[in-house]
Design a protein around this motif. Structure first.
Motif, PDB file in Angstrom:
ATOM      1  N   ASP A 123       0.816  -1.211   0.000  1.00 37.24           N
ATOM      2  CA  ASP A 123       0.000   0.000   0.000  1.00 37.24           C
ATOM      3  C   ASP A 123       0.856   1.269   0.000  1.00 37.24           C
ATOM      4  N   ASP A 124       2.078   1.166   0.479  1.00 34.64           N
ATOM      5  CA  ASP A 124       3.008   2.308   0.492  1.00 34.64           C
ATOM      6  C   ASP A 124       4.408   1.787   0.153  1.00 34.64           C
ATOM      7  N   PRO A 125       4.628   1.383  -1.099  1.00 37.87           N
ATOM      8  CA  PRO A 125       5.870   0.693  -1.475  1.00 37.87           C
ATOM      9  C   PRO A 125       7.142   1.529  -1.360  1.00 37.87           C
ATOM     10  N   ASN A 126       7.020   2.842  -1.293  1.00 33.97           N
ATOM     11  CA  ASN A 126       8.217   3.686  -1.176  1.00 33.97           C
ATOM     12  C   ASN A 126       8.678   3.840   0.264  1.00 33.97           C
ATOM     13  N   ARG A 127       7.872   3.385   1.199  1.00 40.53           N
ATOM     14  CA  ARG A 127       8.223   3.493   2.620  1.00 40.53           C
ATOM     15  C   ARG A 127       8.684   2.136   3.132  1.00 40.53           C
ATOM     16  N   LEU A 128       9.909   2.062   3.579  1.00 41.18           N
ATOM     17  CA  LEU A 128      10.447   0.842   4.181  1.00 41.18           C
ATOM     18  C   LEU A 128      10.695   1.102   5.658  1.00 41.18           C
ATOM     19  N   GLU A 129      10.282   0.158   6.492  1.00 41.94           N
ATOM     20  CA  GLU A 129      10.499   0.296   7.932  1.00 41.94           C
ATOM     21  C   GLU A 129      11.596  -0.664   8.366  1.00 41.94           C
TER      22      GLU A 129
END
Length: 181
Positions: A150-156
């Motif tokens: 859903d938010d592929p540019n955000r990696l945790e």
């Protein structure tokens, strides 16, 4: 692995749990495929989600094709469940040693069936396949990255923890139940 927990009640969970070893995995998958077909044919609403954990897909020989082109019947069934199962309350959670193994079971677009992904330190090619970025190759030993489709540019980035032993897990579940009351 979950194999050290007895399926006959050693884990006091509020829902049924079935633990299948490598030899029983095919029979468990067959049950899920049957349930999938029943749910697909039924008009009634889904009352209970089912989660099928596959710990170490690379060890399930019947799931792997002989090469990147051929696909086993088990692989085809897993693809069907991964693709259409969530709509019917059947979910796959899979751990695997490499993107290549995932390709051998689910074929080329296999990673796309999984919206939530975790990668540990991995070679460049696996990092790109799983996260769509060449970042997992630089992870420290005790770190991982989480990616949500859903938010592929955000990696945790996070620190994974070991699975507690059965006794500790039972105590934690009892504490959680006491707080819930």
């Amino acid at each position: 692995s979950f194999a050290r927990f007895s399926p006959t009640g050693a884990m006091p969970l509020p829902h049924p749990i079935e633990i299948a070893g490598a030899r029983q995995a095919g029979a468990t998958l067959a049950q899920l495929v049957t349930l999938f077909a029943q749910r697909q044919a039924s008009d009634s609403s889904i009352t209970q989600d089912i989660y099928f954990f596959i710990l170490g897909l690379q060890r399930w020989r019947e799931a792997r094709g002989a090469d990147v082109i051929s696909q086993t019947e088990v692989g085809k069934q897993l693809v069907k469940l991964a693709d259409e199962g969530p709509e019917l309350g059947i979910h796959l959670l899979v751990s695997v040693d490499s993107a290549a193994t995932l390709d051998r079971v689910f074929k080329r677009s296999g990673i796309n069936y999984f919206d939530l992904r975790v990668a540990f330190n991995a070679p460049e090619q696996d990092s790109i396949a799983i996260l769509e970025k060449n970042i997992a190759k630089d992870l420290e030993e005790n770190r991982a990255l989480f990616r949500d489709e859903d938010d592929p540019n955000r990696l945790e980035k996070f620190k994974p923890y070991m699975m507690p032993d059965a006794e500790t897990l039972i105590k934690l579940i009892a504490q959680l139940r006491a707080k819930a009351l």
